[in-house]
Design a protein around this motif. Structure first.
Motif, PDB file in Angstrom:
ATOM      1  N   GLN A   1       3.085  49.782  11.162  1.00 15.44           N
ATOM      2  CA  GLN A   1       2.756  48.356  11.106  1.00 15.44           C
ATOM      3  C   GLN A   1       3.797  47.594  10.308  1.00 15.44           C
ATOM      4  OE1 GLN A   1      -1.281  48.582   9.560  1.00 15.44           O
ATOM      5  NE2 GLN A   1      -2.116  48.181  11.592  1.00 15.44           N
ATOM      6  N   GLN A   2       4.268  48.209   9.233  1.00 19.00           N
ATOM      7  CA  GLN A   2       5.330  47.564   8.450  1.00 19.00           C
ATOM      8  C   GLN A   2       6.598  47.419   9.276  1.00 19.00           C
ATOM      9  OE1 GLN A   2       5.665  50.030   4.941  1.00 19.00           O
ATOM     10  NE2 GLN A   2       4.288  48.732   3.759  1.00 19.00           N
ATOM     11  N   GLY A   3       6.914  48.455  10.036  1.00 21.48           N
ATOM     12  CA  GLY A   3       8.100  48.402  10.895  1.00 21.48           C
ATOM     13  C   GLY A   3       7.987  47.325  11.949  1.00 21.48           C
ATOM     14  N   THR A   4       6.803  47.201  12.557  1.00 20.34           N
ATOM     15  CA  THR A   4       6.579  46.166  13.574  1.00 20.34           C
ATOM     16  C   THR A   4       6.699  44.776  12.957  1.00 20.34           C
ATOM     17  OG1 THR A   4       5.112  47.613  14.836  1.00 20.34           O
ATOM     18  CG2 THR A   4       4.945  45.251  15.262  1.00 20.34           C
TER      19      THR A   4
ATOM     20  N   GLU B   1       1.408  36.700  14.689  1.00 20.27           N
ATOM     21  CA  GLU B   1       1.182  38.131  14.887  1.00 20.27           C
ATOM     22  C   GLU B   1       1.053  38.928  13.591  1.00 20.27           C
ATOM     23  OE1 GLU B   1       4.144  39.680  17.507  1.00 20.27           O
ATOM     24  OE2 GLU B   1       3.689  38.243  19.115  1.00 20.27           O
ATOM     25  N   VAL B   2       1.441  38.332  12.468  1.00 22.00           N
ATOM     26  CA  VAL B   2       1.418  39.056  11.193  1.00 22.00           C
ATOM     27  C   VAL B   2       0.711  38.217  10.137  1.00 22.00           C
ATOM     28  CG1 VAL B   2       2.803  40.150   9.381  1.00 22.00           C
ATOM     29  CG2 VAL B   2       3.592  40.201  11.762  1.00 22.00           C
ATOM     30  N   ALA B   3      -0.174  38.859   9.384  1.00 19.86           N
ATOM     31  CA  ALA B   3      -0.850  38.207   8.262  1.00 19.86           C
ATOM     32  C   ALA B   3      -0.385  38.854   6.962  1.00 19.86           C
ATOM     33  CB  ALA B   3      -2.362  38.330   8.393  1.00 19.86           C
TER      34      ALA B   3
ATOM     35  N   ASP C   1      -6.466  40.234  15.625  1.00 19.61           N
ATOM     36  CA  ASP C   1      -5.577  41.331  16.037  1.00 19.61           C
ATOM     37  C   ASP C   1      -4.229  41.327  15.307  1.00 19.61           C
ATOM     38  OD1 ASP C   1      -7.449  42.240  17.881  1.00 19.61           O
ATOM     39  OD2 ASP C   1      -6.704  40.899  19.456  1.00 19.61           O
ATOM     40  N   LYS C   2      -4.116  40.547  14.266  1.00 19.18           N
ATOM     41  CA  LYS C   2      -2.844  40.477  13.556  1.00 19.18           C
ATOM     42  C   LYS C   2      -2.568  41.760  12.770  1.00 19.18           C
ATOM     43  CE  LYS C   2      -2.599  35.454  12.751  1.00 19.18           C
ATOM     44  NZ  LYS C   2      -2.496  34.407  11.690  1.00 19.18           N
ATOM     45  N   ILE C   3      -1.283  42.063  12.615  1.00 19.44           N
ATOM     46  CA  ILE C   3      -0.868  43.125  11.703  1.00 19.44           C
ATOM     47  C   ILE C   3      -0.967  42.571  10.287  1.00 19.44           C
ATOM     48  CG2 ILE C   3       1.123  44.455  10.890  1.00 19.44           C
ATOM     49  CD1 ILE C   3       2.073  44.557  13.783  1.00 19.44           C
ATOM     50  N   ILE C   4      -1.528  43.361   9.383  1.00 16.86           N
ATOM     51  CA  ILE C   4      -1.680  42.931   7.999  1.00 16.86           C
ATOM     52  C   ILE C   4      -0.705  43.706   7.114  1.00 16.86           C
ATOM     53  CG2 ILE C   4      -3.253  42.821   6.024  1.00 16.86           C
ATOM     54  CD1 ILE C   4      -5.562  42.530   8.009  1.00 16.86           C
ATOM     55  N   ILE C   5       0.103  42.964   6.369  1.00 17.97           N
ATOM     56  CA  ILE C   5       1.025  43.596   5.423  1.00 17.97           C
ATOM     57  C   ILE C   5       0.795  43.008   4.042  1.00 17.97           C
ATOM     58  CG2 ILE C   5       2.787  44.083   7.166  1.00 17.97           C
ATOM     59  CD1 ILE C   5       4.359  41.663   6.094  1.00 17.97           C
TER      60      ILE C   5
END
Length: 282
Positions: A51-54, A69-71, A93-97
């Protein structure tokens, strides 16, 4: 120009849902038929590292989509609390970092600009999908991170724990990145009649001091990879005409031999009366 046209606007999800064979499929079947077959139907749950890579790829390649797309989770949000769970639910559906990880992006960007600004430009083609028929009439696909406007070279972003020449060379061998590079070069040439002359890796360390390095592979390595791709396509085609049986890496016992550096190294000569400091280290 080849009549097949790159699907520039295809989403990443649509790309991965297409059953054309990718460079990952090539690398899998070169290891074993069983690995290749098992991955065809596997549903991959993305790890935190994935997820971090994406998120990193989205930030540097599709900045306009990043907020959609990212939170970014600030340090004061606790996911175990009611408020934290409500916050996660709103992200859908967001990627969470974590905010801590997000804060290194400007540092990495500065280093990329310093190291590769002459090739990693705004006007390149990013995240474009290409499809073609290769040997044995096998449908293939690739999705370069970055393709120069004239299709003369490509760039792939890699995150790693060791971006040093020795460290990344080890990764190239372990993950067979040479096959990835040559497969992409081969695909772009098939689709456009233009053969990219270079496939660059921008390699990023995710821990301090966040080294960023630029690498490419020489023609000898790419030539070997091209033969490996031919072998991979042959193996994929052969599965069509025979009954598949899971057999691991080999059907027979394999005798392992020590590497040359162990065979050729000199053994230490330990003499009576010598202290530990007198024994040569190697």
């Amino acid at each position: 120009m080849n009549q097949q046209v790159p699907l520039i606007d295809m989403s990443n999800k649509e790309y991965h849902q297409d059953d054309a064979k990718s460079s990952t499929d090539m690398r899998n079947i070169l290891k074993s038929d069983e690995l290749f077959m098992s991955k065809l139907t596997e549903i991959i749950e993305p790890t935190k590292a994935m997820q971090q890579g994406t998120a990193l790829h989205t930030y540097f390649l599709e900045r306009d989509k990043f907020k959609d797309e990212v939170a970014v989770k600030s340090s004061d949000i606790k996911l175990t609390t009611k408020a934290g769970k409500e916050w996660v639910a709103k992200q859908k559906d967001k990627i969470i970092i974590d905010e801590e990880f997000f804060n290194i992006f400007p540092i990495i960007e500065q280093k990329i600009n310093s190291k590769a600004s002459d090739i990693f430009k705004v006007d390149g083609v990013k995240e474009a999908s290409f499809f073609w028929k290769d040997k044995y009439d096998i449908n293939c696909k690739c999705r370069p991170d970055y393709l120069s406007p004239d299709f003369s070279y490509m760039i792939d972003l890699k995150t790693t724990t060791d971006a040093s020449p020795r460290g990344f060379k080890s990764s190239v061998i372990k993950f067979n990145y040479a096959v990835q590079a040559q497969f992409y070069i081969r695909g772009i040439e098939q689709c456009t009649d233009i053969k990219p002359s270079k496939f660059y890796f921008i390699v990023i360390e995710k821990t301090k001091p966040y080294h960023v390095e630029l690498y490419d592979l020489d023609e000898t390595w790419l030539s070997i990879a091209d033969k490996d791709i031919d072998e991979a396509l042959y193996r994929i085609d052969s599965l069509r005409s025979r009954d598949y049986k899971a057999n691991g890496y080999s059907t027979e016992c394999t005798t392992l031999h020590p590497p040359d550096y162990l065979v050729n190294r000199e053994k230490p000569q330990i003499q009576t009366g010598l202290s530990i400091n007198d024994i040569p280290l190697f």
